[in-house]
Design an enzyme around this catalytic site. Structure first.
Site, PDB file in Angstrom:
ATOM      1  N   SER A 142       1.370  -1.298   0.100  1.00 17.85           N
ATOM      2  CA  SER A 142      -0.163   0.145  -0.296  1.00 17.85           C
ATOM      3  C   SER A 142       0.936   1.289   0.117  1.00 17.85           C
ATOM      4  O   SER A 142       2.210   1.192   0.380  1.00 17.85           O
ATOM      5  CB  SER A 142      -0.713  -0.030   1.370  1.00 17.85           C
ATOM      6  OG  SER A 142      -1.761   1.553   1.525  1.00 17.85           O
ATOM      7  N   TYR A 155      -2.591  -1.095  11.063  1.00 16.40           N
ATOM      8  CA  TYR A 155      -2.756  -1.077   8.714  1.00 16.40           C
ATOM      9  C   TYR A 155      -0.836  -0.517   8.595  1.00 16.40           C
ATOM     10  O   TYR A 155      -0.396  -1.621   7.875  1.00 16.40           O
ATOM     11  CB  TYR A 155      -3.734  -0.617   8.927  1.00 16.40           C
ATOM     12  CG  TYR A 155      -3.602  -0.973   7.458  1.00 16.40           C
ATOM     13  CD1 TYR A 155      -4.574  -1.789   6.632  1.00 16.40           C
ATOM     14  CD2 TYR A 155      -3.438   0.037   5.790  1.00 16.40           C
ATOM     15  CE1 TYR A 155      -4.548  -1.601   5.298  1.00 16.40           C
ATOM     16  CE2 TYR A 155      -3.510   0.040   4.346  1.00 16.40           C
ATOM     17  CZ  TYR A 155      -3.998  -1.476   4.096  1.00 16.40           C
ATOM     18  OH  TYR A 155      -4.368  -0.922   2.389  1.00 16.40           O
TER      19      TYR A 155
HETATM   20  P1  NAD Z   1     -11.069  -6.179  -0.544  1.00 16.05           P
HETATM   21  O1  NAD Z   1     -12.001  -5.540   1.163  1.00 16.05           O
HETATM   22  O2  NAD Z   1     -12.082  -5.877  -1.498  1.00 16.05           O
HETATM   23  O3  NAD Z   1     -10.786  -7.854  -0.812  1.00 16.05           O
HETATM   24  C1  NAD Z   1     -10.301  -7.969   0.095  1.00 16.05           C
HETATM   25  C2  NAD Z   1      -9.561 -10.058   0.035  1.00 16.05           C
HETATM   26  O4  NAD Z   1      -8.938 -10.654   1.112  1.00 16.05           O
HETATM   27  C3  NAD Z   1     -11.528 -11.027   0.425  1.00 16.05           C
HETATM   28  O5  NAD Z   1     -11.333 -11.548  -0.661  1.00 16.05           O
HETATM   29  C4  NAD Z   1     -11.581 -10.826   1.146  1.00 16.05           C
HETATM   30  O6  NAD Z   1     -12.256 -12.271   1.941  1.00 16.05           O
HETATM   31  C5  NAD Z   1     -10.245 -11.210   1.612  1.00 16.05           C
HETATM   32  N1  NAD Z   1      -9.715 -11.483   3.209  1.00 16.05           N
HETATM   33  C6  NAD Z   1     -10.112 -10.536   4.245  1.00 16.05           C
HETATM   34  N2  NAD Z   1      -9.555 -11.700   4.878  1.00 16.05           N
HETATM   35  C7  NAD Z   1      -9.481 -12.874   4.820  1.00 16.05           C
HETATM   36  C8  NAD Z   1      -8.447 -13.854   5.895  1.00 16.05           C
HETATM   37  N3  NAD Z   1      -8.170 -13.809   7.448  1.00 16.05           N
HETATM   38  N4  NAD Z   1      -8.235 -15.054   4.853  1.00 16.05           N
HETATM   39  C9  NAD Z   1      -7.886 -15.115   3.590  1.00 16.05           C
HETATM   40  N5  NAD Z   1      -8.737 -13.817   3.293  1.00 16.05           N
HETATM   41  C10 NAD Z   1      -9.424 -12.391   3.339  1.00 16.05           C
HETATM   42  O7  NAD Z   1     -10.265  -5.115  -0.742  1.00 16.05           O
HETATM   43  P2  NAD Z   1      -9.253  -4.200  -1.866  1.00 16.05           P
HETATM   44  O8  NAD Z   1      -9.483  -2.998  -1.189  1.00 16.05           O
HETATM   45  O9  NAD Z   1      -9.304  -4.888  -3.293  1.00 16.05           O
HETATM   46  O10 NAD Z   1      -7.647  -5.610  -1.257  1.00 16.05           O
HETATM   47  C11 NAD Z   1      -7.347  -5.945  -1.389  1.00 16.05           C
HETATM   48  C12 NAD Z   1      -4.846  -5.720  -0.552  1.00 16.05           C
HETATM   49  O11 NAD Z   1      -5.103  -4.108  -1.401  1.00 16.05           O
HETATM   50  C13 NAD Z   1      -5.745  -5.446   0.885  1.00 16.05           C
HETATM   51  O12 NAD Z   1      -4.155  -6.440   1.079  1.00 16.05           O
HETATM   52  C14 NAD Z   1      -5.235  -4.408   0.623  1.00 16.05           C
HETATM   53  O13 NAD Z   1      -4.655  -3.950   1.715  1.00 16.05           O
HETATM   54  C15 NAD Z   1      -4.172  -3.503   0.050  1.00 16.05           C
HETATM   55  N6  NAD Z   1      -4.556  -1.891  -0.810  1.00 16.05           N
HETATM   56  C16 NAD Z   1      -6.108  -1.836  -1.080  1.00 16.05           C
HETATM   57  C17 NAD Z   1      -5.925  -0.813  -0.845  1.00 16.05           C
HETATM   58  C18 NAD Z   1      -7.296   0.285  -1.629  1.00 16.05           C
HETATM   59  O14 NAD Z   1      -7.383   1.382  -1.609  1.00 16.05           O
HETATM   60  N7  NAD Z   1      -8.495  -0.572  -1.720  1.00 16.05           N
HETATM   61  C19 NAD Z   1      -4.998   0.805  -1.026  1.00 16.05           C
HETATM   62  C20 NAD Z   1      -3.903  -0.029  -1.427  1.00 16.05           C
HETATM   63  C21 NAD Z   1      -3.993  -1.469  -0.984  1.00 16.05           C
END
Ligand code: NAD
Length: 259
Positions: A142, A155
């Protein structure tokens, strides 16, 4: 078993992980999906994607906060689809609160899912990748792996940890044909971001619309990153052409961390 490349993508039932799954499947990679959600919806996505791109897709319900689940997921994935060529550590969760009130169980869960799971998955696949002299590991970190924001202690700490894990693993595996990189997205409009808006609004004492605008204020181009931008970058990094890119944290953040 198949001669195709094989990937494990954690947290791939939603958002960025699902986007990366679709992009890799479209390029012919067999994938083990993982994450939570409605069983029927997951099965629909799994079977549709497999059919559309003529690849094999498996689903593992493993909980990334549980090392035993992770070990089983990798074992079953490799038994069904063959050795892991590509590992994408993407599962992630968020919680927003001032540090003095931050619930200890939330801290523990965030560190377990966002950081420790990447250690456990990497440990489980690394000897196989070394034996075959090829591997691609991408940790979805991130912008918060590089800079901080208030109220996100767990986080931000976990994502800074992912940056450190990425660099260390890259150095250890550099001579084995294995690259290890972190992708550092800015704000991408996914359920993870949508769910934090009400908490942000409450913590900051503003409306939900103002909380959303406050997030975007950190990104100079004032907009969300799209999922397909992140999945295209992941697709590039898993290719042979990216063999010289390792140990890096690649920002895709609309200028956020340039400030
Ligand atoms: P999201 O909530 O859409 O998806 C998260 C996924 O992780 C889902 O499939 C969920 O079921 C799974 N998950 C959660 N807890 C879990 C567990 N204990 N075991 C197995 N699976 C689990 O989120 P996203 O925004 O797509 O995030 C994905 C990654 O990208 C994360 O690591 C997040 O920190 C990172 N990220 C997101 C953003 C953003 O703005 N959305 C920005 C930077 C980084």
């Amino acid at each position: 078993m198949t001669n195709r490349r094989t990937a494990i993508i954690t947290g791939s039932t939603s958002g960025i992980g699902l986007g990366v799954t679709q992009a890799l499947a479209a390029s012919g990679v067999n994938v083990t999906l993982n994450g939570f959600g409605d069983a029927a919806e997951i099965e629909e996505v799994r079977s549709d994607t497999a059919r559309r791109f003529s690849v094999e897709l498996r689903y593992s319900p493993a909980d990334m906060s549980k090392p035993a689940d992770i070990a089983r997921m990798v074992q079953e994935a490799e038994a069904a689809l063959g050795p892991t060529d590509i590992l994408i550590n993407n599962a992630g969760i968020q919680f927003v609160a001032p540090i003095g009130e931050f619930p200890v169980e939330k801290w523990n869960a965030i560190v377990a899912v966002n950081l420790s799971s990447a250690f456990h998955t990497t440990q489980a696949i690394v000897s196989g990748m070394k034996a075959r002299g090829f591997g691609r590991i991408i940790n979805i970190a991130s912008g918060h792996a590089l800079v901080a924001s208030p109220f996100k202690s767990a986080y931000v700490a976990s994502k800074h940890g992912v940056a450190g894990l990425t660099k260390t693993t890259a150095l250890e595996l550099a001579a084995h044909g294995i690259t290890v990189n972190a992708i550092c997205p800015g704000y991408v409009w996914t359920p993870l971001v949508a769910k934090q808006i009400p908490d942000q609004a409450k913590t900051r004492g503003v409306s939900e619309e103002e909380a959303k605008l406050a997030l975007l204020a950190t990104q100079p181009t004032r907009g969300f990153v799209e999922i397909d931008e992140v999945s295209s970058l992941a697709l590039y990094l898993v290719g042979d052409i990216a063999r010289s890119i390792t140990g890096t944290c690649i920002s895709i953040d609309r200028g956020w961390t340039a400030q």
